[in-house]
Enzyme design. Structure first.
Site, PDB file in Angstrom:
ATOM      1  N   ASP A 160       0.780  -1.090   0.134  1.00  0.00           N
ATOM      2  CA  ASP A 160      -0.079  -0.092   0.027  1.00  0.00           C
ATOM      3  C   ASP A 160       0.981   1.183   0.045  1.00  0.00           C
ATOM      4  O   ASP A 160       0.453   2.478  -0.539  1.00  0.00           O
ATOM      5  CB  ASP A 160      -0.862  -0.064   1.185  1.00  0.00           C
ATOM      6  CG  ASP A 160      -1.539  -1.367   1.452  1.00  0.00           C
ATOM      7  OD1 ASP A 160      -2.459  -1.721   0.803  1.00  0.00           O
ATOM      8  OD2 ASP A 160      -1.324  -2.094   2.387  1.00  0.00           O
ATOM      9  N   HIS A 188      -4.719  -3.491   6.452  1.00  0.00           N
ATOM     10  CA  HIS A 188      -4.407  -3.764   5.008  1.00  0.00           C
ATOM     11  C   HIS A 188      -5.878  -4.117   4.405  1.00  0.00           C
ATOM     12  O   HIS A 188      -5.945  -5.173   4.191  1.00  0.00           O
ATOM     13  CB  HIS A 188      -3.390  -4.897   4.568  1.00  0.00           C
ATOM     14  CG  HIS A 188      -3.166  -5.085   3.108  1.00  0.00           C
ATOM     15  ND1 HIS A 188      -2.945  -4.151   2.122  1.00  0.00           N
ATOM     16  CD2 HIS A 188      -3.681  -6.419   2.668  1.00  0.00           C
ATOM     17  CE1 HIS A 188      -2.945  -5.011   1.084  1.00  0.00           C
ATOM     18  NE2 HIS A 188      -3.469  -6.258   1.231  1.00  0.00           N
TER      19      HIS A 188
HETATM   20  P1  NAD Z   1      -2.077 -18.277  -4.336  1.00  0.00           P
HETATM   21  O1  NAD Z   1      -3.278 -19.040  -4.059  1.00  0.00           O
HETATM   22  O2  NAD Z   1      -1.280 -18.417  -5.613  1.00  0.00           O
HETATM   23  O3  NAD Z   1      -1.039 -19.253  -3.466  1.00  0.00           O
HETATM   24  C1  NAD Z   1      -1.185 -19.547  -1.881  1.00  0.00           C
HETATM   25  C2  NAD Z   1      -0.485 -20.841  -1.996  1.00  0.00           C
HETATM   26  O4  NAD Z   1      -0.684 -21.146  -0.446  1.00  0.00           O
HETATM   27  C3  NAD Z   1      -1.249 -21.982  -2.608  1.00  0.00           C
HETATM   28  O5  NAD Z   1      -0.046 -22.535  -3.304  1.00  0.00           O
HETATM   29  C4  NAD Z   1      -1.713 -22.991  -1.517  1.00  0.00           C
HETATM   30  O6  NAD Z   1      -1.338 -24.410  -1.755  1.00  0.00           O
HETATM   31  C5  NAD Z   1      -0.907 -22.576  -0.331  1.00  0.00           C
HETATM   32  N1  NAD Z   1      -1.459 -22.718   0.949  1.00  0.00           N
HETATM   33  C6  NAD Z   1      -2.853 -22.696   1.312  1.00  0.00           C
HETATM   34  N2  NAD Z   1      -3.128 -22.760   2.481  1.00  0.00           N
HETATM   35  C7  NAD Z   1      -1.832 -23.308   3.036  1.00  0.00           C
HETATM   36  C8  NAD Z   1      -1.548 -23.727   4.308  1.00  0.00           C
HETATM   37  N3  NAD Z   1      -2.299 -24.127   5.387  1.00  0.00           N
HETATM   38  N4  NAD Z   1      -0.106 -23.992   4.629  1.00  0.00           N
HETATM   39  C9  NAD Z   1       0.865 -23.919   3.388  1.00  0.00           C
HETATM   40  N5  NAD Z   1       0.383 -23.563   2.228  1.00  0.00           N
HETATM   41  C10 NAD Z   1      -0.887 -23.205   2.171  1.00  0.00           C
HETATM   42  O7  NAD Z   1      -2.122 -17.183  -3.593  1.00  0.00           O
HETATM   43  P2  NAD Z   1      -1.153 -15.512  -3.645  1.00  0.00           P
HETATM   44  O8  NAD Z   1      -1.419 -14.914  -4.819  1.00  0.00           O
HETATM   45  O9  NAD Z   1       0.216 -16.264  -3.552  1.00  0.00           O
HETATM   46  O10 NAD Z   1      -1.636 -14.893  -2.231  1.00  0.00           O
HETATM   47  C11 NAD Z   1      -1.121 -15.439  -1.051  1.00  0.00           C
HETATM   48  C12 NAD Z   1      -1.786 -14.464  -0.056  1.00  0.00           C
HETATM   49  O11 NAD Z   1      -1.480 -13.088  -0.143  1.00  0.00           O
HETATM   50  C13 NAD Z   1      -3.415 -14.348  -0.454  1.00  0.00           C
HETATM   51  O12 NAD Z   1      -3.938 -14.508   0.906  1.00  0.00           O
HETATM   52  C14 NAD Z   1      -3.666 -12.984  -0.723  1.00  0.00           C
HETATM   53  O13 NAD Z   1      -4.857 -12.416  -0.232  1.00  0.00           O
HETATM   54  C15 NAD Z   1      -2.359 -12.425  -0.102  1.00  0.00           C
HETATM   55  N6  NAD Z   1      -1.965 -11.059  -0.397  1.00  0.00           N
HETATM   56  C16 NAD Z   1      -1.662 -10.081   0.261  1.00  0.00           C
HETATM   57  C17 NAD Z   1      -1.062  -8.766  -0.067  1.00  0.00           C
HETATM   58  C18 NAD Z   1      -0.731  -7.789   1.154  1.00  0.00           C
HETATM   59  O14 NAD Z   1      -0.384  -6.414   0.638  1.00  0.00           O
HETATM   60  N7  NAD Z   1      -0.703  -7.894   2.399  1.00  0.00           N
HETATM   61  C19 NAD Z   1      -0.716  -8.637  -1.336  1.00  0.00           C
HETATM   62  C20 NAD Z   1      -1.206  -9.507  -2.224  1.00  0.00           C
HETATM   63  C21 NAD Z   1      -1.755 -10.648  -1.690  1.00  0.00           C
HETATM   64  C1  LMR Z   2      -3.684  -6.599  -2.558  1.00  0.00           C
HETATM   65  O1  LMR Z   2      -3.619  -5.542  -1.657  1.00  0.00           O
HETATM   66  O2  LMR Z   2      -3.193  -6.794  -3.994  1.00  0.00           O
HETATM   67  C2  LMR Z   2      -4.307  -7.798  -2.063  1.00  0.00           C
HETATM   68  O3  LMR Z   2      -4.261  -7.725  -0.473  1.00  0.00           O
HETATM   69  C3  LMR Z   2      -5.643  -7.995  -2.620  1.00  0.00           C
HETATM   70  C4  LMR Z   2      -6.283  -9.507  -2.277  1.00  0.00           C
HETATM   71  O4  LMR Z   2      -7.284  -9.497  -1.727  1.00  0.00           O
HETATM   72  O5  LMR Z   2      -5.594 -10.565  -2.475  1.00  0.00           O
END
Ligand code: NAD
Ligand code: LMR
Length: 329
Positions: A160, A188
């Site tokens: 962010d 967030h």
């Molecule tokens: P994704 O679905 O591509 O990958 C997530 C992985 O986690 C998958 O491979 C899945 O098998 C694994 N997984 C699920 N539960 C699990 C567990 N209990 N133990 C181990 N592995 C597990 O998702 P992504 O695009 O990599 O995003 C991951 C997370 O990050 C999401 O929750 C998304 O919302 C979050 N995110 C946060 C921010 C932020 O700014 N804070 C930004 C973008 C994404």
């Molecule tokens: C982001 O800020 O891009 C993510 O947290 C959005 C999401 O819900 O995975």
């Protein structure tokens, strides 16, 4: 001189963010060129074959700083002696799922992960949560690991902050590196408060450089708050490369000394600063000084800022109360 060696555990390592972050950790961009890394990668059993492919690619990069790779679906193996635990894996909300269902599922995951961190990680462990809802997931993990000081748990608002800096730089027609102290306050989520009033462009208040206050109070804040959703809409998938980049920046900020006069945004447990309930994982302006991470106090909010601050604080209080009522903290 002998290099330092650390163990970095990453959960959800075969996912989108995993695929973007692991190569940068292994190349030294997160911890610096003097730190060798051992990667301890956690995935669900069914994703281990895909994770094996990622590990093959990591090998094929021949990174000089990468000394070992562990692939596992066992929490305690993944977190064994880990100095850093980067929690990326979590379960996203699916259609028809209530928010309480999501909190319950992720509550189970982050309770188990918190316990395993306490049992198996190194005594200096830092836990950095990316998986959403990241503030509350970090709160759950922290509460499940009472033996670990609460100041070792973080959740990510670096993305962010980077988004806000980029939008301000575009509007002002300046280089993005001239935007500093761009604090994200709170959660967030879409209630976060990107505090342009206290941010600087080339050392001057943003409002001296961008005089269109209506844009700052309106479209700017909305764009930053809604950026994650806008990317999901455009890509059909949530942000991954920029999220991984932000996690690299965020952990870099935690472990490197902050340049004089600057701050970075980080979600961490409140000690009551700015009236935020003790123990709530809230995004504050921070600095790392002498290896210690501290919340910078004394920043003033005008009436507009106070209103925005209260909205995001109230949302986080609501999330905390919801997980409390589910018996998760
Ligand atoms: P994704 O679905 O591509 O990958 C997530 C992985 O986690 C998958 O491979 C899945 O098998 C694994 N997984 C699920 N539960 C699990 C567990 N209990 N133990 C181990 N592995 C597990 O998702 P992504 O695009 O990599 O995003 C991951 C997370 O990050 C999401 O929750 C998304 O919302 C979050 N995110 C946060 C921010 C932020 O700014 N804070 C930004 C973008 C994404
Ligand atoms: C982001 O800020 O891009 C993510 O947290 C959005 C999401 O819900 O995975």
């Amino acid at each position: 001189m002998a290099k330092r060696r650390v163990k970095v555990a990453v959960t959800g390592a075969a996912g989108q963010i995993g695929y973007a972050i692991l190569f940068r950790i292994a190349s030294g961009q997160m911890l610096g060129p003097e730190t060798e890394v051992e990667l301890q990668l956690l995935e669900l059993e069914q994703a281990l074959p895909a994770l094996k492919g990622v590990a093959m690619e990591l090998e094929d990069c021949a990174f000089p700083l990468l000394k070992n790779i562990v692939l596992t679906s066992d929490l305690n193996t993944a977190f064994k002696d880990a100095n850093y635990v980067v929690c990326v894996g979590s379960v996203p909300r699916k259609e028809g799922m209530e928010r309480s269902d999501l909190l319950k599922i992720n509550g189970g995951i982050f309770t188990a992960q918190g316990k395993a961190v306490e049992k198996s990680a190194a005594s200096d462990v830092k836990v950095f949560v990316v998986g959403n809802p990241c503030n509350t997931n970090a709160l759950i993990a922290m509460n499940a690991a009472k033996g670990i000081p609460s100041d070792r748990f973080f959740a990510m608002t670096t993305l962010d902050e980077n988004r806000a800096k980029a939008q301000l730089a575009l509007k002002a027609g300046v280089d993005v590196s001239s935007v500093k102290n761009m604090t994200i306050w709170g959660n967030h989520s879409a209630t976060q408060y990107p505090d342009f009033y206290n941010a600087l462009i080339n050392g001057k208040p943003v409002t001296d450089i961008i005089t269109d206050t209506e844009w700052l109070k309106g479209d700017f804040i909305k764009t930053v708050q809604q950026r994650g959703a806008a990317i999901i809409k455009a890509r059909g998938l949530s942000s991954a490369a920029s999220a991984a980049n932000a996690a690299i920046d965020g952990i870099y900020n935690l472990v490197h000394e902050t340049p004089a006069g600057q701050t970075y945004s980080m979600c961490l447990a409140s000690n009551g600063e700015y009236g935020v309930d003790k123990g709530l994982i809230f995004s504050f302006p921070c600095r790392t000084e002498g290896g210690k991470i501290k919340i910078i106090e004394g920043i003033k909010h005008n009436e507009f800022g106070q209103e925005k601050f209260k909205l995001t604080l109230d949302e986080l209080r609501g999330e905390r109360d919801a997980v409390k009522s589910l018996g998760l903290i």
